[in-house]
Design a protein around this motif. Structure first.
Motif, mmCIF file in Angstrom:
data_model
loop_
_atom_site.group_PDB
_atom_site.id
_atom_site.type_symbol
_atom_site.label_atom_id
_atom_site.label_comp_id
_atom_site.label_asym_id
_atom_site.label_seq_id
_atom_site.Cartn_x
_atom_site.Cartn_y
_atom_site.Cartn_z
ATOM 1 N N ALA A 143 23.396 19.793 12.072
ATOM 2 C CA ALA A 143 23.873 19.867 13.716
ATOM 3 C C ALA A 143 23.909 18.383 14.196
ATOM 4 O O ALA A 143 24.947 18.145 15.048
ATOM 5 C CB ALA A 143 22.759 20.665 14.871
ATOM 6 N N LEU A 144 22.877 17.566 13.860
ATOM 7 C CA LEU A 144 23.089 16.107 14.060
ATOM 8 C C LEU A 144 24.243 15.516 13.569
ATOM 9 O O LEU A 144 24.962 14.459 14.095
ATOM 10 C CB LEU A 144 21.743 15.487 13.694
ATOM 11 C CG LEU A 144 20.489 15.633 14.428
ATOM 12 C CD1 LEU A 144 19.230 14.930 13.877
ATOM 13 C CD2 LEU A 144 20.591 15.234 15.889
ATOM 14 N N GLU A 145 24.614 15.857 12.465
ATOM 15 C CA GLU A 145 25.967 15.366 11.775
ATOM 16 C C GLU A 145 27.033 15.787 12.487
ATOM 17 O O GLU A 145 28.114 15.317 12.574
ATOM 18 C CB GLU A 145 25.902 15.790 10.301
ATOM 19 C CG GLU A 145 26.989 15.119 9.559
ATOM 20 C CD GLU A 145 27.042 15.763 8.032
ATOM 21 O OE1 GLU A 145 27.958 15.725 7.295
ATOM 22 O OE2 GLU A 145 26.008 15.876 7.630
ATOM 23 N N LEU A 146 27.141 17.005 12.758
ATOM 24 C CA LEU A 146 28.411 17.954 13.421
ATOM 25 C C LEU A 146 28.613 17.395 14.817
ATOM 26 O O LEU A 146 29.584 17.308 15.257
ATOM 27 C CB LEU A 146 28.327 19.146 13.484
ATOM 28 C CG LEU A 146 28.246 19.985 12.064
ATOM 29 C CD1 LEU A 146 28.029 21.351 12.241
ATOM 30 C CD2 LEU A 146 29.839 19.623 11.457
ATOM 31 N N ALA A 147 27.393 17.145 15.646
ATOM 32 C CA ALA A 147 27.752 16.865 17.107
ATOM 33 C C ALA A 147 28.749 15.916 17.520
ATOM 34 O O ALA A 147 29.309 15.844 18.429
ATOM 35 C CB ALA A 147 26.246 16.467 17.682
ATOM 36 N N ALA A 156 26.163 21.501 24.450
ATOM 37 C CA ALA A 156 25.311 21.941 25.347
ATOM 38 C C ALA A 156 23.805 22.077 24.783
ATOM 39 O O ALA A 156 22.879 21.778 25.433
ATOM 40 C CB ALA A 156 25.975 23.271 26.020
ATOM 41 N N LEU A 157 23.931 22.882 23.810
ATOM 42 C CA LEU A 157 22.590 22.920 23.008
ATOM 43 C C LEU A 157 21.837 21.671 22.625
ATOM 44 O O LEU A 157 20.625 21.463 22.624
ATOM 45 C CB LEU A 157 22.650 23.893 21.940
ATOM 46 C CG LEU A 157 22.955 25.386 21.959
ATOM 47 C CD1 LEU A 157 23.313 25.895 20.947
ATOM 48 C CD2 LEU A 157 21.597 26.192 22.780
ATOM 49 N N MET A 158 22.593 20.740 22.362
ATOM 50 C CA MET A 158 22.225 19.324 21.505
ATOM 51 C C MET A 158 21.666 18.578 22.974
ATOM 52 O O MET A 158 20.648 18.203 22.893
ATOM 53 C CB MET A 158 23.325 18.570 21.091
ATOM 54 C CG MET A 158 23.880 18.848 19.815
ATOM 55 S SD MET A 158 22.378 18.629 18.565
ATOM 56 C CE MET A 158 22.428 16.795 18.533
ATOM 57 N N ALA A 162 36.037 15.591 19.959
ATOM 58 C CA ALA A 162 37.147 16.585 19.824
ATOM 59 C C ALA A 162 37.223 17.094 21.389
ATOM 60 O O ALA A 162 38.332 17.277 21.919
ATOM 61 C CB ALA A 162 37.071 17.723 18.845
ATOM 62 N N LEU A 163 36.120 17.481 21.879
ATOM 63 C CA LEU A 163 36.097 18.009 23.379
ATOM 64 C C LEU A 163 36.471 17.233 24.375
ATOM 65 O O LEU A 163 37.310 17.666 25.313
ATOM 66 C CB LEU A 163 34.703 18.756 23.424
ATOM 67 C CG LEU A 163 34.313 19.906 22.859
ATOM 68 C CD1 LEU A 163 32.685 20.261 23.155
ATOM 69 C CD2 LEU A 163 35.157 21.244 23.371
ATOM 70 N N ALA A 164 36.003 15.764 23.979
ATOM 71 C CA ALA A 164 36.522 14.777 25.173
ATOM 72 C C ALA A 164 37.995 14.554 24.828
ATOM 73 O O ALA A 164 38.668 14.439 26.198
ATOM 74 C CB ALA A 164 35.997 13.601 24.970
ATOM 75 N N ARG A 165 38.502 14.625 23.610
ATOM 76 C CA ARG A 165 40.137 14.463 23.650
ATOM 77 C C ARG A 165 40.538 15.858 24.313
ATOM 78 O O ARG A 165 41.993 15.698 24.969
ATOM 79 C CB ARG A 165 40.321 14.553 22.158
ATOM 80 C CG ARG A 165 40.290 13.296 21.803
ATOM 81 C CD ARG A 165 40.579 13.202 20.289
ATOM 82 N NE ARG A 165 40.269 11.825 19.799
ATOM 83 C CZ ARG A 165 40.831 11.280 18.748
ATOM 84 N NH1 ARG A 165 41.432 12.063 17.814
ATOM 85 N NH2 ARG A 165 40.515 10.144 18.150
ATOM 86 N N LEU A 209 21.128 25.157 12.214
ATOM 87 C CA LEU A 209 21.467 24.154 13.445
ATOM 88 C C LEU A 209 20.218 23.926 14.394
ATOM 89 O O LEU A 209 20.375 22.784 14.882
ATOM 90 C CB LEU A 209 22.724 24.938 14.031
ATOM 91 C CG LEU A 209 23.550 25.237 13.413
ATOM 92 C CD1 LEU A 209 24.880 26.115 14.136
ATOM 93 C CD2 LEU A 209 24.342 24.059 12.653
ATOM 94 N N PHE A 210 19.584 24.616 14.634
ATOM 95 C CA PHE A 210 18.465 24.382 15.917
ATOM 96 C C PHE A 210 17.357 25.134 15.574
ATOM 97 O O PHE A 210 17.258 26.470 15.027
ATOM 98 C CB PHE A 210 18.872 24.822 17.050
ATOM 99 C CG PHE A 210 19.925 24.137 17.746
ATOM 100 C CD1 PHE A 210 19.709 22.542 18.138
ATOM 101 C CD2 PHE A 210 21.350 24.611 17.553
ATOM 102 C CE1 PHE A 210 20.876 21.906 18.759
ATOM 103 C CE2 PHE A 210 22.501 23.580 18.087
ATOM 104 C CZ PHE A 210 22.215 22.418 18.598
ATOM 105 N N ILE A 211 16.317 24.324 15.649
ATOM 106 C CA ILE A 211 14.844 25.063 15.179
ATOM 107 C C ILE A 211 13.769 25.111 16.323
ATOM 108 O O ILE A 211 13.832 24.352 17.049
ATOM 109 C CB ILE A 211 14.133 24.166 14.209
ATOM 110 C CG1 ILE A 211 14.706 24.140 12.937
ATOM 111 C CG2 ILE A 211 12.619 24.693 13.668
ATOM 112 C CD1 ILE A 211 16.004 23.114 12.545
#
Length: 81
Positions: free
Chosen positions: A54-58, A4-6, A64-67, A40-42
């Motif tokens: 954050a870009l790498e994790l998103a 959501a933050l992304m 995973a959330l879609a699954r 994570l966010f600036i």
């Protein structure tokens, strides 16, 4: 929360989307920052920008959330007959 933050690039809008208060989301983000040892966010003038971490994790988190969504929605179609 991270997805959501992304997508929103705003703590306030992400909190509204998630049905929580802005302070609650800020506190959750603070805990995640400590756990992952990254900002994570600036903050920027007109919102927030993700860090490289954050870009790498998103993408992995979004997948995973879609699954999980697919698994939950699949259960809703269950017909015991």
């Amino acid at each position: 929360m991270l997805v959501a933050l992304m997508e929103e690039r705003s703590v306030t809008r992400a909190a509204e989307r998630l049905g929580m208060t802005q302070p609650a989301l800020s506190n959750a983000l603070s805990r995640l920052r400590i756990m992952l040892r990254d900002q994570l966010f600036i903050r920027e003038r007109y919102g927030i920008q993700p860090s490289p971490v954050a870009l790498e994790l998103a993408p992995g988190i979004a997948e995973a959330l879609a699954r999980l969504d697919d698994a939950v929605l699949g259960q809703q179609e269950f017909d015991p007959a």
